[in-house]
Design an enzyme around this catalytic site. Structure first.
Site, PDB file in Angstrom:
ATOM      1  CG  ASP A  32      -2.059   1.000   1.107  1.00  0.00           C
ATOM      2  OD1 ASP A  32      -3.216   0.562   0.999  1.00  0.00           O
ATOM      3  OD2 ASP A  32      -1.781   2.225   1.109  1.00  0.00           O
ATOM      4  CG  ASN A  90     -12.149  -0.637   3.850  1.00  0.00           C
ATOM      5  OD1 ASN A  90     -12.565  -0.968   4.952  1.00  0.00           O
ATOM      6  ND2 ASN A  90     -10.977  -0.041   3.682  1.00  0.00           N
ATOM      7  CD  GLU A  98      -9.769   6.109   0.626  1.00  0.00           C
ATOM      8  OE1 GLU A  98      -8.667   5.936   0.073  1.00  0.00           O
ATOM      9  OE2 GLU A  98      -9.914   6.644   1.735  1.00  0.00           O
ATOM     10  CB  VAL A  99      -9.233   1.686  -4.953  1.00  0.00           C
ATOM     11  CG1 VAL A  99      -8.870   1.173  -6.348  1.00  0.00           C
ATOM     12  CG2 VAL A  99      -8.242   2.761  -4.506  1.00  0.00           C
ATOM     13  CG  HIS A 103      -8.652  -3.188  -2.375  1.00  0.00           C
ATOM     14  ND1 HIS A 103      -9.574  -2.493  -3.128  1.00  0.00           N
ATOM     15  CD2 HIS A 103      -8.506  -2.487  -1.225  1.00  0.00           C
ATOM     16  CE1 HIS A 103      -9.966  -1.417  -2.454  1.00  0.00           C
ATOM     17  NE2 HIS A 103      -9.343  -1.401  -1.287  1.00  0.00           N
ATOM     18  CG  HIS A 105      -6.689  -2.971   3.084  1.00  0.00           C
ATOM     19  ND1 HIS A 105      -5.975  -1.808   2.888  1.00  0.00           N
ATOM     20  CD2 HIS A 105      -7.905  -2.754   2.527  1.00  0.00           C
ATOM     21  CE1 HIS A 105      -6.737  -0.924   2.254  1.00  0.00           C
ATOM     22  NE2 HIS A 105      -7.913  -1.468   2.033  1.00  0.00           N
TER      23      HIS A 105
HETATM   24  P1  AMP Z   1      -9.807   1.266   0.302  1.00  0.00           P
HETATM   25  O1  AMP Z   1     -10.185   2.430   1.155  1.00  0.00           O
HETATM   26  O2  AMP Z   1     -10.058  -0.050   0.973  1.00  0.00           O
HETATM   27  O3  AMP Z   1     -10.413   1.362  -1.085  1.00  0.00           O
HETATM   28  O4  AMP Z   1      -8.240   1.309   0.165  1.00  0.00           O
HETATM   29  C1  AMP Z   1      -7.558   1.783  -0.952  1.00  0.00           C
HETATM   30  C2  AMP Z   1      -6.097   1.708  -0.609  1.00  0.00           C
HETATM   31  O5  AMP Z   1      -5.361   1.875  -1.798  1.00  0.00           O
HETATM   32  C3  AMP Z   1      -5.625   2.800   0.370  1.00  0.00           C
HETATM   33  O6  AMP Z   1      -5.059   2.170   1.524  1.00  0.00           O
HETATM   34  C4  AMP Z   1      -4.571   3.560  -0.433  1.00  0.00           C
HETATM   35  O7  AMP Z   1      -3.473   3.976   0.339  1.00  0.00           O
HETATM   36  C5  AMP Z   1      -4.177   2.534  -1.479  1.00  0.00           C
HETATM   37  N1  AMP Z   1      -3.638   3.069  -2.725  1.00  0.00           N
HETATM   38  C6  AMP Z   1      -4.151   4.053  -3.483  1.00  0.00           C
HETATM   39  N2  AMP Z   1      -3.394   4.253  -4.586  1.00  0.00           N
HETATM   40  C7  AMP Z   1      -2.384   3.356  -4.519  1.00  0.00           C
HETATM   41  C8  AMP Z   1      -1.260   3.051  -5.346  1.00  0.00           C
HETATM   42  N3  AMP Z   1      -1.028   3.710  -6.500  1.00  0.00           N
HETATM   43  N4  AMP Z   1      -0.426   2.061  -4.967  1.00  0.00           N
HETATM   44  C9  AMP Z   1      -0.636   1.386  -3.814  1.00  0.00           C
HETATM   45  N5  AMP Z   1      -1.676   1.629  -2.991  1.00  0.00           N
HETATM   46  C10 AMP Z   1      -2.536   2.597  -3.333  1.00  0.00           C
END
Ligand code: AMP
Length: 120
Positions: A32, A90, A98-99, A103, A105
């Site tokens: 991350d 999440n 967020e993404v 995924h 973690h």
């Molecule tokens: P979530 O809130 O579960 O969607 O987590 C998204 C995660 O992606 C967050 O912990 C971010 O820090 C991580 N993240 C976003 N962009 C990148 C990236 N380019 N490379 C690695 N991790 C990322």
């Protein structure tokens, strides 16, 4: 609907870099970019799934098995299995996702505290 321009899709296409931890036919894992623990790895399917909800409904048994086998192997290989670790997925707005590419973690390397913080 899956957004093919999300940041993890770009990582999977090699358009932006990542610090790769593991890869197989179905799975990619990488550090991350904003770690919340000494070990903070993201484990993602290579297939285009928005969330756990989408993945559980549409992925093949092979893809699902591969993701969870990879998560367990990564945690073990990083030395986290002995002292313990946490996995987290999440999902959706209330889940704080967020993404929009599914995924998991993996957090490890320190005591991780309460499972969910109480509201202030
Ligand atoms: P979530 O809130 O579960 O969607 O987590 C998204 C995660 O992606 C967050 O912990 C971010 O820090 C991580 N993240 C976003 N962009 C990148 C990236 N380019 N490379 C690695 N991790 C990322």
């Amino acid at each position: 609907m899956y957004d093919p321009d999300n940041i993890f899709a770009k990582i999977l296409r090699g358009e932006i870099p990542c610090k790769k931890v593991y890869e197989d036919d179905h799975v990619l894992a990488f550090d991350d970019v904003n770690p919340q623990a000494p070990v903070h790895v993201l484990v993602i399917p290579k297939g285009a799934y928005v969330s756990l909800d989408d993945f559980a409904a549409k992925a093949s048994d092979g893809e699902i098995a591969a993701l969870f086998r990879a998560a367990g192997k990564i945690a073990r290989d990083l030395g986290a299995a002995e002292k313990g670790y946490r996995i987290l997925a999440n999902t959706g707005a209330d889940g704080g996702q967020e993404v929009p590419h599914f995924h998991i973690h993996i957090f490890a390397g320190r005591p991780l505290g309460r499972m969910v913080a109480r509201p202030e």
